[in-house]
Design a protein around this motif. Structure first.
Motif, PDB file in Angstrom:
ATOM      1  N   LEU A 126       0.831  -1.200   0.000  1.00 42.17           N
ATOM      2  CA  LEU A 126       0.000   0.000   0.000  1.00 42.17           C
ATOM      3  C   LEU A 126       0.865   1.249   0.000  1.00 42.17           C
ATOM      4  O   LEU A 126       1.939   1.269   0.590  1.00 42.17           O
ATOM      5  CB  LEU A 126      -0.897   0.026   1.242  1.00 42.17           C
ATOM      6  CG  LEU A 126      -1.894  -1.123   1.339  1.00 42.17           C
ATOM      7  CD1 LEU A 126      -2.560  -1.118   2.701  1.00 42.17           C
ATOM      8  CD2 LEU A 126      -2.936  -1.009   0.247  1.00 42.17           C
ATOM      9  N   THR A 127       0.371   2.273  -0.646  1.00 43.28           N
ATOM     10  CA  THR A 127       1.089   3.544  -0.650  1.00 43.28           C
ATOM     11  C   THR A 127       0.400   4.573   0.237  1.00 43.28           C
ATOM     12  O   THR A 127       0.955   5.626   0.496  1.00 43.28           O
ATOM     13  CB  THR A 127       1.177   4.113  -2.084  1.00 43.28           C
ATOM     14  OG1 THR A 127      -0.141   4.243  -2.610  1.00 43.28           O
ATOM     15  CG2 THR A 127       2.012   3.208  -2.978  1.00 43.28           C
ATOM     16  N   VAL A 128      -0.804   4.271   0.700  1.00 42.68           N
ATOM     17  CA  VAL A 128      -1.547   5.195   1.549  1.00 42.68           C
ATOM     18  C   VAL A 128      -0.988   5.123   2.966  1.00 42.68           C
ATOM     19  O   VAL A 128      -0.895   4.045   3.548  1.00 42.68           O
ATOM     20  CB  VAL A 128      -3.059   4.849   1.560  1.00 42.68           C
ATOM     21  CG1 VAL A 128      -3.830   5.817   2.438  1.00 42.68           C
ATOM     22  CG2 VAL A 128      -3.606   4.843   0.149  1.00 42.68           C
ATOM     23  N   ARG A 129      -0.644   6.264   3.507  1.00 45.20           N
ATOM     24  CA  ARG A 129      -0.077   6.320   4.854  1.00 45.20           C
ATOM     25  C   ARG A 129      -1.126   5.917   5.888  1.00 45.20           C
ATOM     26  O   ARG A 129      -2.304   6.186   5.727  1.00 45.20           O
ATOM     27  CB  ARG A 129       0.406   7.746   5.113  1.00 45.20           C
ATOM     28  CG  ARG A 129       1.231   7.869   6.346  1.00 45.20           C
ATOM     29  CD  ARG A 129       1.865   9.235   6.408  1.00 45.20           C
ATOM     30  NE  ARG A 129       2.329   9.402   7.774  1.00 45.20           N
ATOM     31  CZ  ARG A 129       1.972  10.382   8.555  1.00 45.20           C
ATOM     32  NH1 ARG A 129       1.173  11.314   8.116  1.00 45.20           N
ATOM     33  NH2 ARG A 129       2.425  10.458   9.776  1.00 45.20           N
ATOM     34  N   ASP A 130      -0.696   5.291   6.963  1.00 44.92           N
ATOM     35  CA  ASP A 130      -1.563   4.888   8.076  1.00 44.92           C
ATOM     36  C   ASP A 130      -2.646   3.901   7.659  1.00 44.92           C
ATOM     37  O   ASP A 130      -3.716   3.867   8.247  1.00 44.92           O
ATOM     38  CB  ASP A 130      -2.209   6.108   8.745  1.00 44.92           C
ATOM     39  CG  ASP A 130      -1.187   7.025   9.378  1.00 44.92           C
ATOM     40  OD1 ASP A 130      -0.170   6.502   9.867  1.00 44.92           O
ATOM     41  OD2 ASP A 130      -1.401   8.243   9.381  1.00 44.92           O
ATOM     42  N   THR A 131      -2.367   3.132   6.639  1.00 44.24           N
ATOM     43  CA  THR A 131      -3.313   2.116   6.165  1.00 44.24           C
ATOM     44  C   THR A 131      -2.566   0.796   6.047  1.00 44.24           C
ATOM     45  O   THR A 131      -1.402   0.763   5.676  1.00 44.24           O
ATOM     46  CB  THR A 131      -3.887   2.509   4.784  1.00 44.24           C
ATOM     47  OG1 THR A 131      -4.564   3.756   4.904  1.00 44.24           O
ATOM     48  CG2 THR A 131      -4.853   1.470   4.266  1.00 44.24           C
ATOM     49  N   TYR A 132      -3.245  -0.278   6.426  1.00 47.37           N
ATOM     50  CA  TYR A 132      -2.670  -1.587   6.187  1.00 47.37           C
ATOM     51  C   TYR A 132      -3.718  -2.443   5.502  1.00 47.37           C
ATOM     52  O   TYR A 132      -4.907  -2.154   5.533  1.00 47.37           O
ATOM     53  CB  TYR A 132      -2.131  -2.240   7.469  1.00 47.37           C
ATOM     54  CG  TYR A 132      -3.162  -2.536   8.523  1.00 47.37           C
ATOM     55  CD1 TYR A 132      -3.842  -3.749   8.546  1.00 47.37           C
ATOM     56  CD2 TYR A 132      -3.446  -1.606   9.514  1.00 47.37           C
ATOM     57  CE1 TYR A 132      -4.780  -4.024   9.525  1.00 47.37           C
ATOM     58  CE2 TYR A 132      -4.382  -1.874  10.499  1.00 47.37           C
ATOM     59  CZ  TYR A 132      -5.038  -3.079  10.496  1.00 47.37           C
ATOM     60  OH  TYR A 132      -5.970  -3.345  11.463  1.00 47.37           O
ATOM     61  N   GLY A 133      -3.248  -3.486   4.857  1.00 44.88           N
ATOM     62  CA  GLY A 133      -4.152  -4.371   4.146  1.00 44.88           C
ATOM     63  C   GLY A 133      -4.291  -5.705   4.847  1.00 44.88           C
ATOM     64  O   GLY A 133      -3.385  -6.156   5.536  1.00 44.88           O
ATOM     65  N   VAL A 134      -5.448  -6.300   4.659  1.00 44.73           N
ATOM     66  CA  VAL A 134      -5.701  -7.654   5.131  1.00 44.73           C
ATOM     67  C   VAL A 134      -6.045  -8.464   3.890  1.00 44.73           C
ATOM     68  O   VAL A 134      -7.067  -8.227   3.257  1.00 44.73           O
ATOM     69  CB  VAL A 134      -6.858  -7.699   6.155  1.00 44.73           C
ATOM     70  CG1 VAL A 134      -7.130  -9.141   6.575  1.00 44.73           C
ATOM     71  CG2 VAL A 134      -6.566  -6.824   7.358  1.00 44.73           C
ATOM     72  N   ASP A 135      -5.161  -9.372   3.539  1.00 41.26           N
ATOM     73  CA  ASP A 135      -5.368 -10.213   2.366  1.00 41.26           C
ATOM     74  C   ASP A 135      -5.813 -11.585   2.858  1.00 41.26           C
ATOM     75  O   ASP A 135      -5.019 -12.338   3.422  1.00 41.26           O
ATOM     76  CB  ASP A 135      -4.076 -10.312   1.563  1.00 41.26           C
ATOM     77  CG  ASP A 135      -4.276 -10.987   0.218  1.00 41.26           C
ATOM     78  OD1 ASP A 135      -5.442 -11.180  -0.189  1.00 41.26           O
ATOM     79  OD2 ASP A 135      -3.265 -11.316  -0.427  1.00 41.26           O
ATOM     80  N   ILE A 136      -7.100 -11.879   2.691  1.00 40.46           N
ATOM     81  CA  ILE A 136      -7.648 -13.166   3.105  1.00 40.46           C
ATOM     82  C   ILE A 136      -7.439 -14.132   1.953  1.00 40.46           C
ATOM     83  O   ILE A 136      -8.028 -13.974   0.886  1.00 40.46           O
ATOM     84  CB  ILE A 136      -9.124 -13.033   3.518  1.00 40.46           C
ATOM     85  CG1 ILE A 136      -9.206 -12.070   4.710  1.00 40.46           C
ATOM     86  CG2 ILE A 136      -9.719 -14.400   3.849  1.00 40.46           C
ATOM     87  CD1 ILE A 136     -10.595 -11.728   5.150  1.00 40.46           C
ATOM     88  N   VAL A 137      -6.572 -15.099   2.161  1.00 37.89           N
ATOM     89  CA  VAL A 137      -6.081 -15.964   1.096  1.00 37.89           C
ATOM     90  C   VAL A 137      -7.107 -17.003   0.667  1.00 37.89           C
ATOM     91  O   VAL A 137      -7.339 -17.206  -0.521  1.00 37.89           O
ATOM     92  CB  VAL A 137      -4.758 -16.630   1.535  1.00 37.89           C
ATOM     93  CG1 VAL A 137      -4.251 -17.584   0.480  1.00 37.89           C
ATOM     94  CG2 VAL A 137      -3.718 -15.566   1.855  1.00 37.89           C
ATOM     95  N   ARG A 138      -7.720 -17.675   1.633  1.00 31.91           N
ATOM     96  CA  ARG A 138      -8.677 -18.737   1.288  1.00 31.91           C
ATOM     97  C   ARG A 138     -10.059 -18.154   1.047  1.00 31.91           C
ATOM     98  O   ARG A 138     -10.570 -17.380   1.844  1.00 31.91           O
ATOM     99  CB  ARG A 138      -8.756 -19.762   2.418  1.00 31.91           C
ATOM    100  CG  ARG A 138      -7.535 -20.650   2.486  1.00 31.91           C
ATOM    101  CD  ARG A 138      -7.686 -21.713   3.499  1.00 31.91           C
ATOM    102  NE  ARG A 138      -8.949 -22.431   3.347  1.00 31.91           N
ATOM    103  CZ  ARG A 138      -9.166 -23.635   3.805  1.00 31.91           C
ATOM    104  NH1 ARG A 138      -8.213 -24.274   4.427  1.00 31.91           N
ATOM    105  NH2 ARG A 138     -10.328 -24.223   3.666  1.00 31.91           N
ATOM    106  N   GLU A 139     -10.680 -18.562  -0.043  1.00 38.21           N
ATOM    107  CA  GLU A 139     -12.015 -18.063  -0.380  1.00 38.21           C
ATOM    108  C   GLU A 139     -13.070 -18.527   0.609  1.00 38.21           C
ATOM    109  O   GLU A 139     -14.053 -17.831   0.843  1.00 38.21           O
ATOM    110  CB  GLU A 139     -12.400 -18.497  -1.798  1.00 38.21           C
ATOM    111  CG  GLU A 139     -11.630 -17.752  -2.870  1.00 38.21           C
ATOM    112  CD  GLU A 139     -12.105 -18.124  -4.254  1.00 38.21           C
ATOM    113  OE1 GLU A 139     -13.298 -18.451  -4.431  1.00 38.21           O
ATOM    114  OE2 GLU A 139     -11.270 -18.089  -5.175  1.00 38.21           O
ATOM    115  N   ASP A 140     -12.876 -19.700   1.213  1.00 37.89           N
ATOM    116  CA  ASP A 140     -13.866 -20.224   2.143  1.00 37.89           C
ATOM    117  C   ASP A 140     -13.603 -19.795   3.591  1.00 37.89           C
ATOM    118  O   ASP A 140     -14.280 -20.242   4.507  1.00 37.89           O
ATOM    119  CB  ASP A 140     -13.931 -21.747   2.061  1.00 37.89           C
ATOM    120  CG  ASP A 140     -12.633 -22.421   2.473  1.00 37.89           C
ATOM    121  OD1 ASP A 140     -11.581 -21.755   2.515  1.00 37.89           O
ATOM    122  OD2 ASP A 140     -12.673 -23.641   2.752  1.00 37.89           O
TER     123      ASP A 140
END
Length: 168
Positions: A126-140
């Motif tokens: 991410l390039t947005v400051r004060d932001t983090y990502g949550v990448d949920i890997v499994r679809e289920d």
């Protein structure tokens, strides 16, 4: 599923949206202020409570509880016997255990079950400051549960850091 959390709003009593990669609001984290303990509700866009998160009042170590429909779903706390400083354990009521490890304070950590990656939390992509990502890997995967786990470990790690540095 990749979700964005704007951390500068993160705190007890604050409400903030978790959005998808296109900026659509998916979940509202409703911080409950004026309570003896930390408490949050994760709601969908219609305002339905998906999970409730609260700090356990009486425990030797800081612990958070995740509930769904008034029933306890999981407890989250620091792993007791770990050489890693940032290692948390999620105990689901059905006996399943999830591991959370990484650099929690830097928002670079993973949630896994029996060695299988369920979600990756990161600021790197991410390039947005004060932001983090949550990448949920499994679809289920149970997205509200994994988001609640991320909220819990961040709150617990931040509290521990504040205690160690006299910012209590």
């Amino acid at each position: 599923m990749r979700l964005l959390v704007r951390e500068r709003l993160f705190g007890v009593g604050d409400d903030y949206w978790i959005e998808d990669a296109d900026g659509r609001k998916l979940y509202l984290v409703d911080g409950k202020a004026m309570r003896l303990r930390d408490a949050f509700e994760l709601k969908d866009t219609a305002g339905r409570v998906l999970v409730e998160i609260r700090q356990k009042l009486i425990s030797l170590r800081d612990t958070m509880i995740i509930e769904r429909d008034g029933e306890q779903l999981a407890t989250v706390g620091r792993k007791r016997f770990s050489l890693l400083r940032n290692h948390y354990r999620v105990n689901l009521v059905d006996g399943t255990e999830l591991d959370v490890s990484g650099k929690i304070l830097d928002r670079e950590f993973a949630v896994d079950y029996d060695g299988e990656l369920l979600a990756q939390i990161s600021r790197r992509w991410l390039t947005v400051r004060d932001t983090y990502g949550v990448d949920i890997v499994r679809e289920d995967a149970d997205a509200p549960l994994l988001l609640a786990v991320a909220v819990c470990v961040i709150v617990l790690a931040d509290k521990e850091h504040d205690k160690e540095h006299g910012e209590d």
